[in-house]
Design a protein around this motif. Structure first.
Motif, PDB file in Angstrom:
ATOM      1  N   VAL A   1       0.840  -1.204   0.000  1.00 14.08           N
ATOM      2  CA  VAL A   1       0.000   0.000   0.000  1.00 14.08           C
ATOM      3  C   VAL A   1       0.871   1.249   0.000  1.00 14.08           C
ATOM      4  O   VAL A   1       0.610   2.211  -0.737  1.00 14.08           O
ATOM      5  N   LEU A   2       1.927   1.252   0.796  1.00 17.72           N
ATOM      6  CA  LEU A   2       2.834   2.402   0.850  1.00 17.72           C
ATOM      7  C   LEU A   2       3.519   2.623  -0.501  1.00 17.72           C
ATOM      8  O   LEU A   2       3.592   3.755  -0.990  1.00 17.72           O
ATOM      9  N   LEU A   3       3.991   1.544  -1.114  1.00 19.20           N
ATOM     10  CA  LEU A   3       4.618   1.669  -2.430  1.00 19.20           C
ATOM     11  C   LEU A   3       3.623   2.162  -3.482  1.00 19.20           C
ATOM     12  O   LEU A   3       3.975   2.984  -4.336  1.00 19.20           O
ATOM     13  N   ALA A   4       2.399   1.673  -3.417  1.00 19.76           N
ATOM     14  CA  ALA A   4       1.376   2.131  -4.367  1.00 19.76           C
ATOM     15  C   ALA A   4       1.064   3.607  -4.147  1.00 19.76           C
ATOM     16  O   ALA A   4       0.887   4.361  -5.112  1.00 19.76           O
ATOM     17  N   LEU A   5       1.013   4.026  -2.901  1.00 26.15           N
ATOM     18  CA  LEU A   5       0.761   5.425  -2.597  1.00 26.15           C
ATOM     19  C   LEU A   5       1.889   6.313  -3.108  1.00 26.15           C
ATOM     20  O   LEU A   5       1.645   7.334  -3.761  1.00 26.15           O
ATOM     21  N   ILE A   6       3.127   5.904  -2.867  1.00 24.63           N
ATOM     22  CA  ILE A   6       4.285   6.664  -3.360  1.00 24.63           C
ATOM     23  C   ILE A   6       4.291   6.680  -4.881  1.00 24.63           C
ATOM     24  O   ILE A   6       4.528   7.719  -5.505  1.00 24.63           O
ATOM     25  N   GLY A   7       4.008   5.536  -5.488  1.00 17.35           N
ATOM     26  CA  GLY A   7       3.948   5.466  -6.955  1.00 17.35           C
ATOM     27  C   GLY A   7       2.850   6.339  -7.511  1.00 17.35           C
ATOM     28  O   GLY A   7       3.039   7.037  -8.512  1.00 17.35           O
ATOM     29  N   GLY A   8       1.689   6.333  -6.882  1.00 14.58           N
ATOM     30  CA  GLY A   8       0.580   7.158  -7.341  1.00 14.58           C
ATOM     31  C   GLY A   8       0.877   8.635  -7.228  1.00 14.58           C
ATOM     32  O   GLY A   8       0.577   9.426  -8.133  1.00 14.58           O
ATOM     33  N   ILE A   9       1.509   9.024  -6.132  1.00 18.83           N
ATOM     34  CA  ILE A   9       1.883  10.433  -5.953  1.00 18.83           C
ATOM     35  C   ILE A   9       2.926  10.835  -6.984  1.00 18.83           C
ATOM     36  O   ILE A   9       2.847  11.912  -7.585  1.00 18.83           O
ATOM     37  N   THR A  10       3.893   9.969  -7.225  1.00 18.09           N
ATOM     38  CA  THR A  10       4.942  10.250  -8.210  1.00 18.09           C
ATOM     39  C   THR A  10       4.350  10.396  -9.608  1.00 18.09           C
ATOM     40  O   THR A  10       4.677  11.336 -10.339  1.00 18.09           O
ATOM     41  N   VAL A  11       3.471   9.496  -9.987  1.00 13.64           N
ATOM     42  CA  VAL A  11       2.837   9.572 -11.311  1.00 13.64           C
ATOM     43  C   VAL A  11       1.995  10.832 -11.414  1.00 13.64           C
ATOM     44  O   VAL A  11       2.014  11.517 -12.451  1.00 13.64           O
ATOM     45  N   ALA A  12       1.275  11.177 -10.370  1.00 11.44           N
ATOM     46  CA  ALA A  12       0.443  12.390 -10.391  1.00 11.44           C
ATOM     47  C   ALA A  12       1.317  13.648 -10.528  1.00 11.44           C
ATOM     48  O   ALA A  12       0.932  14.597 -11.228  1.00 11.44           O
ATOM     49  N   MET A  13       2.478  13.653  -9.886  1.00 18.00           N
ATOM     50  CA  MET A  13       3.363  14.816  -9.988  1.00 18.00           C
ATOM     51  C   MET A  13       3.892  14.970 -11.397  1.00 18.00           C
ATOM     52  O   MET A  13       3.984  16.090 -11.923  1.00 18.00           O
ATOM     53  N   PHE A  14       4.278  13.863 -12.030  1.00 16.91           N
ATOM     54  CA  PHE A  14       4.809  13.941 -13.391  1.00 16.91           C
ATOM     55  C   PHE A  14       3.713  14.168 -14.429  1.00 16.91           C
ATOM     56  O   PHE A  14       3.974  14.704 -15.487  1.00 16.91           O
ATOM     57  N   ALA A  15       2.504  13.764 -14.117  1.00 20.28           N
ATOM     58  CA  ALA A  15       1.393  13.936 -15.066  1.00 20.28           C
ATOM     59  C   ALA A  15       0.971  15.403 -15.145  1.00 20.28           C
ATOM     60  O   ALA A  15       0.436  15.827 -16.171  1.00 20.28           O
ATOM     61  N   ARG A  16       1.187  16.153 -14.088  1.00 25.04           N
ATOM     62  CA  ARG A  16       0.804  17.576 -14.101  1.00 25.04           C
ATOM     63  C   ARG A  16       1.705  18.384 -15.007  1.00 25.04           C
ATOM     64  O   ARG A  16       1.307  19.409 -15.521  1.00 25.04           O
ATOM     65  N   ASN A  17       2.920  17.961 -15.182  1.00 23.18           N
ATOM     66  CA  ASN A  17       3.876  18.739 -15.987  1.00 23.18           C
ATOM     67  C   ASN A  17       3.729  18.485 -17.440  1.00 23.18           C
ATOM     68  O   ASN A  17       3.296  17.814 -18.120  1.00 23.18           O
TER      69      ASN A  17
END
Length: 155
Positions: free
Chosen positions: A139-155
């Motif tokens: 769950v922690l890895l998925a959360l970190i991965g989701g946050i990372t993808v969301a950060m890169f998707a905004r740019n």
């Protein structure tokens, strides 16, 4: 305080109330274990069908004709389901052993079965703890991965 004593330095006694609680706990442990055995069988059966159904469904999708990738994905789903079934089976086995040995120990006042029952309960809880740690890590890895993808998707 002088009146404090360590429990392990004295013999613990099982009074009638504790006996009753342990007897009922053993009964429920066996019931949950049997339900766990049935569930693990259903999960194992679902593993075979899930892999097969994934292969059949993905064959009808555009680009789904790449057989090697679909077969691998279906096989991976089947393997994951089989691992879950095996974990459920072994957890149920230790819980069943606890209930069975506790019932025997309480009926015939056998210290060895009493100790073995708690040993099986300890293994059950250790197993449950390890699975919980693995789950929380995923769950922690998925959360970190989701946050990372969301950060890169905004740019």
């Amino acid at each position: 305080m002088d009146t404090e004593q360590h429990l392990l330095e004295n013999e613990l006694l099982i009074d009638t109330i504790t006996h009753s609680h342990l007897k009922e706990t053993a009964m429920w442990a066996k019931f949950l274990a049997i339900a766990g055995f049935v569930m693990s069988i259903f999960i194992a059966i679902a593993a075979v069908f899930a892999g097969t159904m994934f292969n059949k469904l993905s064959a009808g999708l555009p680009g789904g004709g790449a057989g090697g990738i679909n077969m691998m994905a279906g096989g991976m789903i089947m393997i994951v389901y089989l691992i879950v079934a095996a974990v459920a089976f072994f957890m149920s086995l230790f819980l069943f052993r606890f209930g069975n040995k506790m019932q025997t120990a309480l009926k015939v006042h056998d210290q060895e079965n009493f100790n073995l029952s708690f040993q099986n309960l300890k293994v059950y809880y250790r197993f449950a703890g390890i699975i919980t740690i693995i789950y929380l890590a995923i769950v922690l890895l998925a959360l970190i991965g989701g946050i990372t993808v969301a950060m890169f998707a905004r740019n």
